[in-house]
Design a protein around this motif. Sequence first.
Motif, short mmCIF file in Angstrom:
data_model
loop_
_atom_site.label_atom_id
_atom_site.label_comp_id
_atom_site.label_asym_id
_atom_site.label_seq_id
_atom_site.Cartn_x
_atom_site.Cartn_y
_atom_site.Cartn_z
N LYS A 97 0.81 -1.22 0.00
CA LYS A 97 0.00 0.00 0.00
C LYS A 97 0.85 1.28 0.00
N LEU A 98 2.15 1.13 0.21
CA LEU A 98 3.03 2.29 0.33
C LEU A 98 3.91 2.43 -0.91
N SER A 99 4.19 3.67 -1.26
CA SER A 99 5.16 3.92 -2.33
C SER A 99 6.56 3.82 -1.73
N PHE A 100 7.55 3.71 -2.61
CA PHE A 100 8.92 3.67 -2.08
C PHE A 100 9.27 4.97 -1.35
N GLY A 101 8.82 6.10 -1.86
CA GLY A 101 9.09 7.38 -1.20
C GLY A 101 8.55 7.43 0.22
N GLN A 102 7.39 6.85 0.44
CA GLN A 102 6.81 6.81 1.78
C GLN A 102 7.63 5.89 2.69
N ILE A 103 8.02 4.73 2.16
CA ILE A 103 8.83 3.79 2.95
C ILE A 103 10.16 4.43 3.31
N ALA A 104 10.79 5.09 2.35
CA ALA A 104 12.08 5.73 2.58
C ALA A 104 11.97 6.84 3.62
N THR A 121 -0.01 7.65 7.22
CA THR A 121 0.28 7.44 5.79
C THR A 121 -0.71 6.47 5.16
N LEU A 122 -1.03 5.39 5.86
CA LEU A 122 -1.97 4.41 5.32
C LEU A 122 -3.38 4.98 5.21
N ASN A 123 -3.78 5.82 6.15
CA ASN A 123 -5.14 6.36 6.14
C ASN A 123 -5.30 7.63 5.31
N GLU A 124 -4.27 8.46 5.25
CA GLU A 124 -4.38 9.74 4.55
C GLU A 124 -3.53 9.80 3.29
N ASN A 125 -2.74 8.77 3.05
CA ASN A 125 -1.87 8.68 1.87
C ASN A 125 -1.00 9.93 1.71
N ILE A 126 -0.31 10.33 2.78
CA ILE A 126 0.58 11.50 2.72
C ILE A 126 1.86 11.12 1.97
N SER A 127 2.49 12.10 1.35
CA SER A 127 3.69 11.86 0.55
C SER A 127 4.91 11.66 1.45
N GLY A 128 5.98 11.16 0.83
CA GLY A 128 7.23 10.99 1.55
C GLY A 128 7.77 12.30 2.09
N ASP A 129 7.65 13.35 1.32
CA ASP A 129 8.12 14.66 1.77
C ASP A 129 7.30 15.15 2.97
N GLN A 130 5.99 14.92 2.93
CA GLN A 130 5.13 15.30 4.07
C GLN A 130 5.49 14.49 5.31
N ILE A 131 5.84 13.22 5.12
CA ILE A 131 6.25 12.38 6.25
C ILE A 131 7.51 12.96 6.86
N LYS A 132 8.50 13.27 6.04
CA LYS A 132 9.76 13.83 6.54
C LYS A 132 9.53 15.12 7.31
N LYS A 133 8.67 15.98 6.79
CA LYS A 133 8.40 17.25 7.45
C LYS A 133 7.63 17.07 8.76
N SER A 134 6.94 15.95 8.90
CA SER A 134 6.15 15.68 10.10
C SER A 134 6.98 15.09 11.24
#
Length: 145
Positions: A97-104, A121-134
């Motif tokens: 369910k995750l893109s490589f960017g999200q996993i990274a 990420t699984l519920n809101e499908n946020i991007s890898g960049d948004q994950i890093k900023k969070s």
Amino acid sequence: METQNYNNHRKYYPPHHFVYLPLLLILEIVGIYKIFKDPENQTMWILFSIIIFLILYLAIMTRQHYALGLQNRLVRLEFKQRYFEIFNKRSDEVEEKLSFGQIAALRFAYDDEFKELLYKTLNENISGDQIKKSIKKWRADHHRI
């Protein structure tokens, strides 16, 4: 060693990025300049420029291909291992369910934040960049290629 965070997590290999590639770029510029300034040897300078361009392109693509391919495999393996350690189950369904960017991006979070960000990420499908900023407490990765 400097504390790693979102703004400084990229890494460079000085001989490649600051010597070899700039030297090839300079040679390419010289070759193109000589095409117009040395009409007697124009064909030779065109050939020279084409060869330098191909070497430059090959150098960039080969290095990137091997380094990133291996790094991507290791990042996925690290995700599988962390997921298993935290949840005591296989990550196959979640990983699909995750893109490589999200996993990274998730690898920069410590375990408590990893759980929260994975759920988000699984519920809101946020991007890898948004994950890093969070990420509030950055888990540094000083071993990247």
